[in-house]
Design a protein around this motif. Sequence first.
Motif, PDB file in Angstrom:
ATOM      1  N   SER A  98       0.846  -1.197   0.000  1.00  0.00           N
ATOM      2  CA  SER A  98       0.000   0.000   0.000  1.00  0.00           C
ATOM      3  C   SER A  98       0.878   1.243   0.000  1.00  0.00           C
ATOM      4  N   ASP A  99       0.285   2.395  -0.264  1.00  0.00           N
ATOM      5  CA  ASP A  99       1.034   3.650  -0.241  1.00  0.00           C
ATOM      6  C   ASP A  99       1.628   3.905   1.143  1.00  0.00           C
ATOM      7  N   ALA A 100       0.881   3.549   2.190  1.00  0.00           N
ATOM      8  CA  ALA A 100       1.370   3.753   3.555  1.00  0.00           C
ATOM      9  C   ALA A 100       2.601   2.880   3.820  1.00  0.00           C
ATOM     10  N   GLU A 101       2.590   1.639   3.322  1.00  0.00           N
ATOM     11  CA  GLU A 101       3.739   0.751   3.497  1.00  0.00           C
ATOM     12  C   GLU A 101       4.957   1.272   2.745  1.00  0.00           C
ATOM     13  N   VAL A 102       4.738   1.794   1.542  1.00  0.00           N
ATOM     14  CA  VAL A 102       5.840   2.359   0.760  1.00  0.00           C
ATOM     15  C   VAL A 102       6.405   3.583   1.461  1.00  0.00           C
ATOM     16  N   LEU A 106      10.231   4.013   2.840  1.00  0.00           N
ATOM     17  CA  LEU A 106      11.098   5.100   2.380  1.00  0.00           C
ATOM     18  C   LEU A 106      11.580   5.965   3.541  1.00  0.00           C
ATOM     19  N   SER A 107      10.717   6.190   4.518  1.00  0.00           N
ATOM     20  CA  SER A 107      11.098   6.976   5.686  1.00  0.00           C
ATOM     21  C   SER A 107      12.211   6.285   6.470  1.00  0.00           C
ATOM     22  N   ILE A 108      12.090   4.994   6.638  1.00  0.00           N
ATOM     23  CA  ILE A 108      13.119   4.227   7.347  1.00  0.00           C
ATOM     24  C   ILE A 108      14.436   4.287   6.584  1.00  0.00           C
ATOM     25  N   MET A 113      19.988   6.402   5.741  1.00  0.00           N
ATOM     26  CA  MET A 113      20.967   7.061   4.874  1.00  0.00           C
ATOM     27  C   MET A 113      21.475   8.357   5.499  1.00  0.00           C
ATOM     28  N   ARG A 114      20.590   9.136   6.106  1.00  0.00           N
ATOM     29  CA  ARG A 114      21.028  10.389   6.753  1.00  0.00           C
ATOM     30  C   ARG A 114      21.997  10.093   7.898  1.00  0.00           C
ATOM     31  N   THR A 115      21.685   9.090   8.697  1.00  0.00           N
ATOM     32  CA  THR A 115      22.571   8.714   9.796  1.00  0.00           C
ATOM     33  C   THR A 115      23.900   8.203   9.253  1.00  0.00           C
ATOM     34  N   PHE A 116      23.849   7.352   8.247  1.00  0.00           N
ATOM     35  CA  PHE A 116      25.063   6.815   7.653  1.00  0.00           C
ATOM     36  C   PHE A 116      25.923   7.929   7.059  1.00  0.00           C
ATOM     37  N   MET A 117      25.318   8.829   6.312  1.00  0.00           N
ATOM     38  CA  MET A 117      26.080   9.922   5.696  1.00  0.00           C
ATOM     39  C   MET A 117      26.659  10.845   6.772  1.00  0.00           C
ATOM     40  N   GLY A 118      25.958  11.019   7.887  1.00  0.00           N
ATOM     41  CA  GLY A 118      26.503  11.805   8.995  1.00  0.00           C
ATOM     42  C   GLY A 118      27.768  11.167   9.548  1.00  0.00           C
ATOM     43  N   ILE A 119      27.770   9.844   9.652  1.00  0.00           N
ATOM     44  CA  ILE A 119      28.963   9.131  10.125  1.00  0.00           C
ATOM     45  C   ILE A 119      30.101   9.296   9.126  1.00  0.00           C
ATOM     46  N   VAL A 120      29.782   9.200   7.834  1.00  0.00           N
ATOM     47  CA  VAL A 120      30.810   9.381   6.805  1.00  0.00           C
ATOM     48  C   VAL A 120      31.395  10.787   6.884  1.00  0.00           C
ATOM     49  N   ARG A 121      30.534  11.791   7.021  1.00  0.00           N
ATOM     50  CA  ARG A 121      31.018  13.181   7.113  1.00  0.00           C
ATOM     51  C   ARG A 121      31.895  13.370   8.354  1.00  0.00           C
ATOM     52  N   GLU A 122      31.520  12.736   9.448  1.00  0.00           N
ATOM     53  CA  GLU A 122      32.294  12.823  10.674  1.00  0.00           C
ATOM     54  C   GLU A 122      33.718  12.313  10.452  1.00  0.00           C
ATOM     55  N   GLU A 126      33.911  16.626   6.991  1.00  0.00           N
ATOM     56  CA  GLU A 126      32.947  17.548   6.372  1.00  0.00           C
ATOM     57  C   GLU A 126      31.933  17.974   7.424  1.00  0.00           C
ATOM     58  N   PRO A 127      31.421  19.214   7.310  1.00  0.00           N
ATOM     59  CA  PRO A 127      30.396  19.650   8.275  1.00  0.00           C
ATOM     60  C   PRO A 127      29.067  18.954   7.986  1.00  0.00           C
ATOM     61  N   ASN A 128      28.329  18.671   9.059  1.00  0.00           N
ATOM     62  CA  ASN A 128      27.001  18.064   8.908  1.00  0.00           C
ATOM     63  C   ASN A 128      25.992  19.160   8.599  1.00  0.00           C
ATOM     64  N   PRO A 129      25.101  18.943   7.619  1.00  0.00           N
ATOM     65  CA  PRO A 129      24.055  19.928   7.364  1.00  0.00           C
ATOM     66  C   PRO A 129      23.037  19.912   8.495  1.00  0.00           C
ATOM     67  N   ALA A 130      22.171  20.898   8.511  1.00  0.00           N
ATOM     68  CA  ALA A 130      21.147  20.968   9.553  1.00  0.00           C
ATOM     69  C   ALA A 130      20.266  19.723   9.468  1.00  0.00           C
ATOM     70  N   PRO A 131      19.897  19.136  10.623  1.00  0.00           N
ATOM     71  CA  PRO A 131      19.070  17.921  10.598  1.00  0.00           C
ATOM     72  C   PRO A 131      17.706  18.176   9.979  1.00  0.00           C
ATOM     73  N   GLN A 132      17.204  17.194   9.242  1.00  0.00           N
ATOM     74  CA  GLN A 132      15.893  17.280   8.607  1.00  0.00           C
ATOM     75  C   GLN A 132      14.841  16.744   9.579  1.00  0.00           C
ATOM     76  N   PRO A 133      13.633  17.265   9.506  1.00  0.00           N
ATOM     77  CA  PRO A 133      12.583  16.756  10.404  1.00  0.00           C
ATOM     78  C   PRO A 133      12.252  15.302  10.063  1.00  0.00           C
ATOM     79  N   ASP A 134      11.949  14.546  11.093  1.00  0.00           N
ATOM     80  CA  ASP A 134      11.597  13.141  10.932  1.00  0.00           C
ATOM     81  C   ASP A 134      10.168  13.030  10.435  1.00  0.00           C
ATOM     82  N   ARG A 135       9.938  12.271   9.366  1.00  0.00           N
ATOM     83  CA  ARG A 135       8.616  12.177   8.737  1.00  0.00           C
ATOM     84  C   ARG A 135       7.800  10.997   9.223  1.00  0.00           C
ATOM     85  N   THR A 136       8.247  10.259  10.232  1.00  0.00           N
ATOM     86  CA  THR A 136       7.474   9.075  10.654  1.00  0.00           C
ATOM     87  C   THR A 136       6.436   9.416  11.657  1.00  0.00           C
TER      88      THR A 136
END
Length: 136
Positions: A98-102, A106-108, A113-122, A126-136
């Motif tokens: 269903s659309d809700a499952e998709v 995608l949110s997960i 990916m955001r957490t992983f890329m933050g670790i890579v930047r660390e 590289e500086p971390n960009p401002a955190p994005q709001p959580d959509r869950t």
Amino acid sequence: MRISAISIAAASLTGALLVSTGAEAQQRFQMEQTDQGIVRLDTETGAITTCTQENNELTCRMAPDERAAYEKELDLLEKRVTALEERISQTPPGRLPSDAEVDRSLSIMERFMRTFMGIVREFTGEPNPAPQPDRT
């Protein structure tokens, strides 16, 4: 398993058969000359195969007990395939999420990916960009 290139080099018929898969060379088979031909020992499984040399070709045949084990394994695999096909046949055709499952999936993935890329930047400094709001 698909092996892109296998190079086989035999120093002599009484020496070892070397099997190379890419950059790594492993000594898996050992061959010994006997009065009846050549015996090949698989050092991984302990299986022994008899080989004969005719017209500059080496032909190896499985021993009866090795053939029986091979046939038994094939039978087990056929049963597993049949069981899996049966399970698949009982799954409703065309079942899409269903659309809700998709959206949840995608949110997960986005959080991961955001957490992983933050670790890579660390690690890269590289500086971390401002955190994005959580959509869950």
